[in-house]
Design an enzyme around this catalytic site. Structure first.
Site: not given
Ligand SMILES: *Cc1c(COP(=O)(O)O)cnc(C)c1O
Length: 383
Positions: A182, A210, A240
């Site tokens: 990330s 991602h 996302k």
């Molecule tokens: C954003 C993210 C999460 C968390 O997901 P949410 O639905 O925002 O709680 C988990 N893993 C990674 C790698 C992320 O970037």
């Protein structure tokens, strides 16, 4: 000041001195790319809304219709009365996209990781985790009480070494990693990790927060090489590229049934609002039918890395590692004055001494602005 308040104030002072204090900034989002902060309109390169679907008319309409039909909230945990019929439909669609037998959706990606890992490993088990894994994989790992061992980022020989030394001393073993990292934007070697897992009788879990929607026609990092990597547990988020909210796990029927019976963050937390589920489903429909859209974030990121002679982007995320926290914060300010929002990322989100600008590209960024961002960074930041 009472003791609690002075405790909090002294903690804040220490963070302030280290330039690690964080604050929430009101940010209005006009659409998938433009935001307003302090009355200033900025082009955002810090949203994870890779396909700009948070504001897509079909996605919004699906959410509104779901509120009209099912109400604003789920009303209870999914295991009680919160399991609206939309949930099974979204789970079937996710399982199909990821080529697994079944899926389970959670309240968020964080809740998914905090819930899944402790169901599968515990005391007496070995858990190997990439050092750059997302915070919620660490949270799930720590909650599990397994023997957690960290391996160097994407270092297969280190994984091999830890498995060779430790596998025999534990009942179960699992490897967990981000699929797309990330804060670095690089990909995990999922085929190779899967092969190591097979050899050592371990399981592999990857977090595709991602990757979904933006790699391999939207199918995510497990499919990025062109063939499906042998990942037992494909976790991800609806928050996302899907532009909604929630988390998911795609896996075999038996694993999903066990998760639905045992994951504490599923059992003891209210089901997702039906609107979030409907929005995610509408977004999936767009992803499945618009390969040009899903290719664009990576194409923009690659145009940017070419313009700056950086290693070719592997995902829509490109880090500009600066090092010092203050210098990174100043770089963010320079870009703000140029009309760009690129948030500085500081420890503990990234390792000490690697504060950075994290640039996230979306389908809707105009190419001229991608090029202008690259030229401002070249002239004002990389010097
Ligand atoms: C954003 C993210 C999460 C968390 O997901 P949410 O639905 O925002 O709680 C988990 N893993 C990674 C790698 C992320 O970037």
């Amino acid at each position: 000041m009472n003791a609690l308040d002075s405790f909090a104030a002294s903690k804040l002072d220490a963070l302030e001195r280290a330039h690690l204090r964080r604050a929430l900034v009101d940010t209005a989002r006009e659409d998938g790319v433009w935001i307003v902060r302090d009355e200033k309109r900025l082009l955002s390169f810090s949203c994870n809304d890779y396909l700009n679907l948070t504001h897509h008319p079909k996605v919004k309409a699906a959410a509104i219709a779901a509120i009209e039909e099912h109400g604003a909230g789920a009303g209870a945990s999914r295991l009680v009365t919160g399991n609206h019929p939309l949930f099974a439909e979204l789970e079937a669609r996710l399982a199909k996209l990821k080529e697994t037998e079944a899926a389970c959706i959670f309240g968020s990606g964080y809740l998914a990781n905090a819930g899944i890992i402790p169901v599968l490993v515990g005391e007496g088990d070995l858990l190997l985790i990439d050092e750059f894994s997302h915070s919620c994989l660490w949270a799930g790992s720590q909650l599990s009480r397994a023997n957690v061992q960290t391996f160097r980022h994407n270092d297969l020989s280190h994984v091999e070494e830890l498995l060779s030394q430790g596998r025999g001393k534990h009942q179960q073993a699992m490897i967990v990693t981000d699929g797309v990292f990330s804060m670095d934007g690089d990909l995990a070697p999922l085929h190779e990790l899967g092969a190591l897992a097979r050899t050592h009788n371990a399981w592999l879990m990857s977090d595709d927060a991602h990757g979904l929607g933006v790699l391999a026609n939207g199918r995510g990092s497990v499919f990025a090489s062109g063939t499906k990597a042998p990942v037992d547990l494909q976790m991800g988020t609806l928050s996302k590229a899907l532009g909604s909210y929630g988390g998911y796990l795609c896996a075999s029927r038996a694993v999903i049934d066990l998760i639905k019976t045992r994951a504490r963050t599923l059992i003891y937390s209210t089901g997702l609002p039906p609107a979030s589920v409907a929005a995610a489903m509408a977004a999936l429909g767009i992803i499945e039918t618009d390969p040009d859209l899903t290719a664009r974030p990576l194409a923009n990121a690659q145009a940017f890395t070419r313009a700056l002679n950086l290693p070719l982007a592997q995902s829509p995320i490109v880090p500009i590692v600066i090092g010092d926290e203050v210098v990174a914060l100043n770089a963010q300010k320079v870009l703000e004055r140029e009309g760009f929002l690129v948030t500085a990322i500081r420890p503990p989100t990234v390792p000490a001494g690697t504060a950075r600008l994290r640039v996230a590209f979306t389908a809707g960024h105009p190419m001229v602005e991608v090029e202008r961002l690259a030229s401002v960074i070249r002239q004002r930041i990389l010097l």
